[in-house]
Design an enzyme around this catalytic site. Structure first.
Site, mmCIF file in Angstrom:
data_model
loop_
_atom_site.group_PDB
_atom_site.id
_atom_site.type_symbol
_atom_site.label_atom_id
_atom_site.label_comp_id
_atom_site.label_asym_id
_atom_site.label_seq_id
_atom_site.Cartn_x
_atom_site.Cartn_y
_atom_site.Cartn_z
ATOM 1 N N ARG A 283 -6.899 5.290 1.128
ATOM 2 C CA ARG A 283 -6.540 4.475 2.281
ATOM 3 C C ARG A 283 -5.272 4.990 2.963
ATOM 4 O O ARG A 283 -5.090 4.812 4.167
ATOM 5 C CB ARG A 283 -6.387 3.013 1.857
ATOM 6 C CG ARG A 283 -7.698 2.411 1.386
ATOM 7 C CD ARG A 283 -7.698 0.912 1.436
ATOM 8 N NE ARG A 283 -7.097 0.304 0.257
ATOM 9 C CZ ARG A 283 -7.110 -1.007 0.013
ATOM 10 N NH1 ARG A 283 -7.687 -1.839 0.861
ATOM 11 N NH2 ARG A 283 -6.549 -1.486 -1.075
ATOM 12 N N ASP B 63 -13.609 -7.884 -2.959
ATOM 13 C CA ASP B 63 -12.822 -7.765 -1.736
ATOM 14 C C ASP B 63 -13.373 -6.599 -0.930
ATOM 15 O O ASP B 63 -13.307 -5.442 -1.360
ATOM 16 C CB ASP B 63 -11.357 -7.514 -2.100
ATOM 17 C CG ASP B 63 -10.444 -7.477 -0.878
ATOM 18 O OD1 ASP B 63 -10.948 -7.490 0.261
ATOM 19 O OD2 ASP B 63 -9.217 -7.430 -1.065
ATOM 20 N N HIS C 200 -3.558 -15.224 1.097
ATOM 21 C CA HIS C 200 -3.534 -13.828 0.643
ATOM 22 C C HIS C 200 -2.220 -13.592 -0.089
ATOM 23 O O HIS C 200 -1.165 -14.105 0.299
ATOM 24 C CB HIS C 200 -3.647 -12.903 1.850
ATOM 25 C CG HIS C 200 -3.528 -11.453 1.524
ATOM 26 N ND1 HIS C 200 -2.478 -10.673 1.959
ATOM 27 C CD2 HIS C 200 -4.321 -10.638 0.793
ATOM 28 C CE1 HIS C 200 -2.633 -9.435 1.525
ATOM 29 N NE2 HIS C 200 -3.747 -9.387 0.806
ATOM 30 N N GLU D 245 -7.451 -13.115 5.835
ATOM 31 C CA GLU D 245 -6.274 -12.301 5.529
ATOM 32 C C GLU D 245 -5.704 -11.650 6.781
ATOM 33 O O GLU D 245 -4.485 -11.552 6.944
ATOM 34 C CB GLU D 245 -6.660 -11.246 4.496
ATOM 35 C CG GLU D 245 -5.622 -10.190 4.228
ATOM 36 C CD GLU D 245 -6.112 -9.137 3.242
ATOM 37 O OE1 GLU D 245 -5.559 -8.030 3.258
ATOM 38 O OE2 GLU D 245 -7.049 -9.414 2.463
ATOM 39 N N HIS E 137 0.817 -1.215 0.000
ATOM 40 C CA HIS E 137 0.000 0.000 0.000
ATOM 41 C C HIS E 137 0.855 1.272 0.000
ATOM 42 O O HIS E 137 0.332 2.371 -0.170
ATOM 43 C CB HIS E 137 -0.922 0.036 1.224
ATOM 44 C CG HIS E 137 -2.039 -0.956 1.173
ATOM 45 N ND1 HIS E 137 -1.980 -2.163 1.831
ATOM 46 C CD2 HIS E 137 -3.229 -0.937 0.518
ATOM 47 C CE1 HIS E 137 -3.099 -2.830 1.601
ATOM 48 N NE2 HIS E 137 -3.865 -2.112 0.815
#
Length: 394
Positions: free
Chosen positions: A48, A214, A318, A268, A22
């Site tokens: 995010r 997701d 994951h 996850e 990320h």
């Protein structure tokens, strides 16, 4: 043959993509308007990164043996995890036989249980465990998958996670998992947009291509149930991580609620055999999705997988690059794997943990040959051009 003992354990931080995928700059599909538990707050809805998803950075663990051989691994955890590795966990490795991974894992976990059990501490344990398996494979001259019993198939096949399942189909993947964009706080209008996005993608990819959503812990049981029912006519294969990972009771209810044939998946953000035992014994899901860099490493993933196998459940880790590939290729109840599309578009297949790993295999036509995983250890090297910081020593 006696193995050299472990001499040094070192922990570093790195930033900019890689294991902390990320941690991106600029426009990227993974940081778009995506439903999260923080979407209830408008100021944290568009990105995010705005609420700190990338603050930790990557944890790099190196374990060096007496003969100079180095095993390494990357996961998330950053500086706090470095402290745990250097100040607490290293004592259970240095001077030990690297083949004693069961005893080492047990001591790392139970010595930290009073402040650990899940999350950051288990991330740190996972990084150490993966580096230990990498070292063991290099010392024995074998790939990790051979240490786990060897391949049960000749190749891995993948579904792709990203914003463009239509492109994933063209690239040869067996399915595409999209991020859900709108959460409960965006009301009925958001729900309709979610369904419309799935319908549009179904029209683009045809009837036989897998499509999944997701939900990244963003929903409640009621919203997830309504979403599942509304998406059923568009052939949604599964609804992933729809609610809080602590709400086992909610998952059990959701699994009862979804239309027949639709799968509920999660795990996850779950950790250790005990967390997954809850998911399995309470019949919370159809597929468990442990991340080998977060659930306790390979040593613990083997136990989690055995529990799932006994329950007749699939284990589809994951996305964690080579760290899961070496496991999946050895297990019948892991029939396919996840590939995170880390191209910003995403319209190209690029290495998942770049720039931190060198030699990382990527799917061609949605597949990776087992023979591509035949180098010792996990078969990758650490990119020494990536700046590393060692904030603590011991």
């Amino acid at each position: 043959m006696a193995l050299p003992k472990i001499k040094y354990v070192r922990a570093f931080t790195a930033t900019g993509g890689g294991a902390d995928y990320h941690d991106q700059t600029g426009a990227h599909w993974i940081d778009d308007h995506i439903a999260t538990p923080m979407s209830r707050y408008p100021e944290y809805r568009e990105s995010r990164r705005s609420f700190g998803i990338n603050v930790l950075g990557t944890l790099v663990v190196e374990i060096e043996a007496d003969d100079g051989t180095i095993g390494f691994a990357v996961t998330t955890g950053g500086e706090p995890a470095c402290y745990i590795v250097e100040k607490h966990l290293a004592r259970f490795l240095e001077g030990r036989n690297p083949a004693d991974y069961e005893k080492i894992w047990d001591q790392m976990y139970f010595s930290t249980q009073y402040y650990g059990r899940k999350g950051l501490v288990v991330n740190a344990i996972s990084g150490v465990d993966l580096a230990l398996w990498d070292l063991l494979g290099k010392l024995r001259g074998e790939p990790v998958h051979q240490l786990l019993g060897g391949p049960v198939r000749d190749e891995l096949q993948f579904y792709a996670t990203g914003a463009r399942p239509d492109v994933a189909k063209e690239l040869g993947f067996i399915g595409g998992k999209m991020p859900l964009h709108h959460g409960p706080a965006e009301g009925l209008e958001g729900l309709h947009k979610n369904v419309a996005m799935l319908a549009d993608m179904r029209a683009k990819v045809g009837d036989d291509f897998w499509l999944m959503y997701d939900c990244w812990m963003a929903l409640d049981v009621d919203y997830a149930t309504r979403l599942a029912i509304a998406c059923h006519e568009h052939g949604l294969k599964w609804l992933e991580e729809a609610i809080s990972p602590d709400d086992y009771w909610g998952y059990a209810e959701l699994k009862r609620n979804v239309p027949k044939g639709m799968l509920v998946t999660t795990g996850e953000h779950e950790a250790t055999r005990w967390g997954f035992r809850m998911l399995l014994e309470m019949d919370c899901c159809d597929i468990i999705q442990p991340d080998v860099g977060w659930c306790g490493g390979v040593t613990e993933l083997l136990k989690i997988s055995a529990l799932a196998d006994a329950k007749g459940k699939m284990v589809v880790p994951h996305g964690s690059s080579v760290y899961s590939y070496h496991f999946v290729i050895t297990r019948h109840n892991s029939p396919f794997a996840e590939f995170l599309m880390m191209h910003p578009g995403p319209t190209e297949v690029v290495p998942m943990f770049a720039p931190q790993l060198l030699g990382e295999p990527v799917p061609v036509n949605g597949r990776i040959k087992a023979s591509q995983l035949d180098k010792p250890g996990f078969g990758v090297e650490l990119n020494r051009d990536v700046p590393l910081n060692r904030p603590y020593t011991h």
